[in-house]
Design a protein around this motif. Structure first.
Motif, mmCIF file in Angstrom:
data_model
loop_
_atom_site.group_PDB
_atom_site.id
_atom_site.type_symbol
_atom_site.label_atom_id
_atom_site.label_comp_id
_atom_site.label_asym_id
_atom_site.label_seq_id
_atom_site.Cartn_x
_atom_site.Cartn_y
_atom_site.Cartn_z
ATOM 1 N N ILE A 1 0.836 -1.204 0.000
ATOM 2 C CA ILE A 1 0.000 0.000 0.000
ATOM 3 C C ILE A 1 0.869 1.253 0.000
ATOM 4 O O ILE A 1 0.706 2.154 -0.827
ATOM 5 C CB ILE A 1 -0.956 -0.005 1.221
ATOM 6 N N ALA B 1 -4.864 1.558 -9.003
ATOM 7 C CA ALA B 1 -4.018 1.144 -7.880
ATOM 8 C C ALA B 1 -3.857 2.279 -6.873
ATOM 9 O O ALA B 1 -3.864 2.046 -5.660
ATOM 10 C CB ALA B 1 -2.647 0.695 -8.399
ATOM 11 N N THR C 1 -5.984 4.760 -6.254
ATOM 12 C CA THR C 1 -7.230 4.947 -5.511
ATOM 13 C C THR C 1 -7.336 3.899 -4.402
ATOM 14 O O THR C 1 -7.675 4.213 -3.257
ATOM 15 C CB THR C 1 -8.444 4.874 -6.446
ATOM 16 N N TRP C 2 -7.013 2.654 -4.745
ATOM 17 C CA TRP C 2 -7.037 1.578 -3.754
ATOM 18 C C TRP C 2 -6.048 1.863 -2.618
ATOM 19 O O TRP C 2 -6.402 1.803 -1.441
ATOM 20 C CB TRP C 2 -6.708 0.249 -4.437
ATOM 21 N N THR D 1 -7.052 4.891 -0.450
ATOM 22 C CA THR D 1 -8.168 4.527 0.432
ATOM 23 C C THR D 1 -7.648 3.787 1.653
ATOM 24 O O THR D 1 -8.039 4.093 2.787
ATOM 25 C CB THR D 1 -9.189 3.652 -0.327
ATOM 26 N N ARG D 2 -6.755 2.838 1.441
ATOM 27 C CA ARG D 2 -6.226 2.035 2.548
ATOM 28 C C ARG D 2 -5.313 2.874 3.448
ATOM 29 O O ARG D 2 -5.371 2.767 4.668
ATOM 30 C CB ARG D 2 -5.438 0.825 2.033
#
Length: 163
Positions: free
Chosen positions: A2, A52, A54-55, A58-59
């Motif tokens: 991340i 990727a 955005t993911w 978010t995390r």
């Protein structure tokens, strides 16, 4: 993973001005993508980095008070790559090397930073969403504005050369 994605290989931890460092890092990586697969690889990579990013954003921001920590620079990479699209397609269509359009690279970088920093119009609207999608979208919109600016400047430059 991340943090690696969100900070674009930890570039986001460089100081001062991590967003500018992220935009600068996007230039050689964008060039490498163009050389490896042409303009369409740059477009596909932009879409993939957006998803990727955005993911990862978010995390990385889950449960934190700030929605856009300065170390997250994957959004700058996506936006900067969009600003490079006119150069990628222009060089490919002209059969020129990507670096031959070096004034366009400078314009793409400066225009993208201008729109990203000032947050005019829809760029500011996206930023005010205060969520991961807003983090990514404000830079995508800034990248689109910068790309339009690159096209306009190239047209003006070529018009002056042709007269």
């Amino acid at each position: 993973m991340i943090r690696l994605i969100a900070t674009f290989g930890y570039i986001g931890y460089l100081r001062p001005a991590p967003g500018t460092w992220g935009s600068l890092a996007a230039l050689p990586t964008g060039w490498a993508l163009m050389v490896l697969g042409g303009p369409w690889l740059l477009v596909v990579a932009t879409v993939l980095i957006f998803v990727a990013g955005t993911w990862a954003t978010t995390r990385m921001t889950a449960g934190q008070p700030g929605h856009d920590p300065s170390e997250i620079v994957v959004d700058e990479v996506a936006g900067q790559w969009i600003a490079l699209w006119p150069l990628a397609f222009g060089a490919a269509n002209a059969g020129a090397s990507y670096t031959a359009l070096w004034p366009g690279w400078i314009a793409a970088f400066l225009l993208f930073r201008l729109f990203d920093i000032t947050k005019w119009g829809p760029v500011g609207w996206a930023d005010r969403r205060n969520d991961a999608m807003g983090v990514m979208l404000d830079d995508v919109i800034a990248g689109v504005f910068a790309a339009i600016g690159v096209v306009i400047l190239a047209g003006l430059f070529h018009m002056v050369l042709m007269s």
